[in-house]
Write a protein that holds these residues in place. Structure first.
Motif, PDB file in Angstrom:
ATOM      1  N   ALA A 149       0.812  -1.224   0.000  1.00  0.00           N
ATOM      2  CA  ALA A 149       0.000   0.000   0.000  1.00  0.00           C
ATOM      3  C   ALA A 149       0.837   1.263   0.000  1.00  0.00           C
ATOM      4  CB  ALA A 149      -0.923   0.008   1.224  1.00  0.00           C
ATOM      5  N   GLN A 150       2.147   1.142   0.217  1.00  0.00           N
ATOM      6  CA  GLN A 150       2.955   2.350   0.315  1.00  0.00           C
ATOM      7  C   GLN A 150       3.011   3.129  -1.005  1.00  0.00           C
ATOM      8  OE1 GLN A 150       7.091   1.436   1.080  1.00  0.00           O
ATOM      9  NE2 GLN A 150       6.940  -0.545   0.060  1.00  0.00           N
ATOM     10  N   THR A 151       2.736   2.458  -2.115  1.00  0.00           N
ATOM     11  CA  THR A 151       2.728   3.159  -3.401  1.00  0.00           C
ATOM     12  C   THR A 151       1.349   3.701  -3.766  1.00  0.00           C
ATOM     13  OG1 THR A 151       2.333   1.076  -4.564  1.00  0.00           O
ATOM     14  CG2 THR A 151       4.627   1.751  -4.265  1.00  0.00           C
ATOM     15  N   TRP A 152       0.348   3.441  -2.913  1.00  0.00           N
ATOM     16  CA  TRP A 152      -1.021   3.835  -3.228  1.00  0.00           C
ATOM     17  C   TRP A 152      -1.608   4.818  -2.208  1.00  0.00           C
ATOM     18  CZ3 TRP A 152      -2.765   2.277  -7.854  1.00  0.00           C
ATOM     19  CH2 TRP A 152      -2.199   1.139  -8.429  1.00  0.00           C
ATOM     20  N   PHE A 153      -0.804   5.313  -1.276  1.00  0.00           N
ATOM     21  CA  PHE A 153      -1.390   6.100  -0.195  1.00  0.00           C
ATOM     22  C   PHE A 153      -1.965   7.418  -0.678  1.00  0.00           C
ATOM     23  CE2 PHE A 153       2.953   7.595  -0.418  1.00  0.00           C
ATOM     24  CZ  PHE A 153       2.877   8.937  -0.144  1.00  0.00           C
ATOM     25  N   PRO A 210      -6.176   6.250  -0.227  1.00  0.00           N
ATOM     26  CA  PRO A 210      -5.795   6.244   1.192  1.00  0.00           C
ATOM     27  C   PRO A 210      -6.455   5.123   1.994  1.00  0.00           C
ATOM     28  CG  PRO A 210      -6.374   8.462   0.461  1.00  0.00           C
ATOM     29  CD  PRO A 210      -6.793   7.515  -0.622  1.00  0.00           C
ATOM     30  N   ALA A 211      -7.654   4.684   1.595  1.00  0.00           N
ATOM     31  CA  ALA A 211      -8.350   3.645   2.353  1.00  0.00           C
ATOM     32  C   ALA A 211      -7.557   2.349   2.379  1.00  0.00           C
ATOM     33  CB  ALA A 211      -9.739   3.403   1.763  1.00  0.00           C
ATOM     34  N   TYR A 212      -6.819   2.065   1.322  1.00  0.00           N
ATOM     35  CA  TYR A 212      -6.037   0.833   1.254  1.00  0.00           C
ATOM     36  C   TYR A 212      -4.914   0.837   2.287  1.00  0.00           C
ATOM     37  CZ  TYR A 212      -3.445  -3.038  -0.823  1.00  0.00           C
ATOM     38  OH  TYR A 212      -2.787  -4.227  -1.036  1.00  0.00           O
ATOM     39  N   VAL A 213      -4.469   2.013   2.682  1.00  0.00           N
ATOM     40  CA  VAL A 213      -3.444   2.129   3.726  1.00  0.00           C
ATOM     41  C   VAL A 213      -4.092   2.178   5.109  1.00  0.00           C
ATOM     42  CG1 VAL A 213      -1.497   3.485   4.558  1.00  0.00           C
ATOM     43  CG2 VAL A 213      -1.987   3.383   2.113  1.00  0.00           C
TER      44      VAL A 213
END
Length: 304
Positions: free
Chosen positions: A250-254, A258-261
């Motif tokens: 998830a660090q590449t999608w924050f 944001p919900a994925y983090v």
């Protein structure tokens, strides 16, 4: 102990949260069947390939079919993956604590009852084990352990066999304080058996309270260690979900999602906090002196 614990609303709330989490983790296959979602099934039609795989819709793609949205890039259902990730996190944490408690109690008893030379040797070994960097060793093991070795078992052994030093020190100190008491001398003089029999029948029951206390406090530490190792790629491998593994991806999608983090991070935070609060309540309940200090400090000594 239960009567003392239930007097603390925070402990009851923490126990309720943990009970709900364990229930959801155990019921993950059933809930996955009821929702009709497979945690490993890809849904390319639910992500926007033109934007690099960002979930379609608001709040990470939340819909009637996907209660918490979908995973960026793959479209896998996030609700079921979080449930199955809870199974891995709880299994590894509880298994690691069981291993390190068993090893720590055995080593601590041996250090206290094995004589001066054995005590020094075991004490030096304990100091070395405490100083070893578990994360570095875990990364190094990935090049040695066969790829088909079960990763949850590897995490349990890694955390359990490298984090028993604190338990061993506590058991050694408590055993040294107990072995000179009258009931231990009486058991020895009455022919109650050798050192092992006295340790099993006289010392271990007296060590139960501090061992349970430190085990309860170690559970959140083990959960954080599992998440850290999975974040670094040492933990379970895809497609098996894990909270630490999800945080790593998830660090590449924050920014885009944001919900994925926030979802795995929030669940990990709440679980660790609940275990910490419950562990502190157990420690207080098993320590009569702590309970007396609390009553004196609040002016309730007359009601004790």
């Amino acid at each position: 102990m239960w009567r003392r614990v239930r007097r603390r609303p925070s402990a009851l709330a923490a126990a309720a949260v943990l009970a709900l989490l364990v229930l959801l983790a155990l019921a993950a296959p059933l809930l996955s069947h009821l929702t009709g979602q497979d945690p490993g099934a890809y849904h390319d039609d639910l992500v926007d390939s033109a934007r690099g795989g960002v979930p379609l819709g608001s709040f990470g793609g939340i819909s009637a079919d996907h209660w918490l949205g979908v995973e960026p890039g793959t479209g896998r259902d996030l609700f079921t993956r979080l449930l199955y990730g809870a199974r891995i996190s709880l299994l590894v944490a509880l298994g690691a604590v069981a291993v390190q408690t068993a090893v720590g109690v055995g080593v601590g008893l041996a250090a206290a009852l094995g004589g001066r030379f054995a005590g020094r040797l075991i004490g030096l070994t304990t100091d070395v084990m405490i100083a070893l960097p578990m994360l570095v060793i875990g990364i190094a093991l990935t090049a040695v352990v066969p790829p088909d070795f079960p990763r949850p078992l590897l995490l349990i052994l890694l955390i359990g066999l490298f984090d028993w030093g604190g338990t061993a020190r506590m058991v050694r100190a408590q055993t040294l304080a107990l072995r000179g008491l009258d009931f231990v001398d009486a058991a020895r003089l009455s022919g109650g058996g050798g050192t092992l029999r006295i340790a099993r029948r006289e010392l271990l029951p007296s060590l139960a309270a501090p061992v349970i206390t430190i085990a309860a406090i170690k559970v959140p530490t083990a959960m954080v260690a599992e998440a850290s190792l999975s974040f670094l790629g040492v933990g379970v491998k895809p497609p098996t979900p894990s909270w630490g593994q999800m945080l790593s991806s998830a660090q590449t999608w924050f920014r885009a999602d944001p919900a994925y983090v926030l979802l795995p991070a929030g669940l990990l935070f709440v679980t660790v906090l609940a275990f910490t609060v419950l562990g502190d309540a157990v420690r207080t309940a098993l320590d009569p002196r702590e309970g007396s200090r609390l009553r004196v400090g609040t002016g309730k000594e007359s009601k004790a």
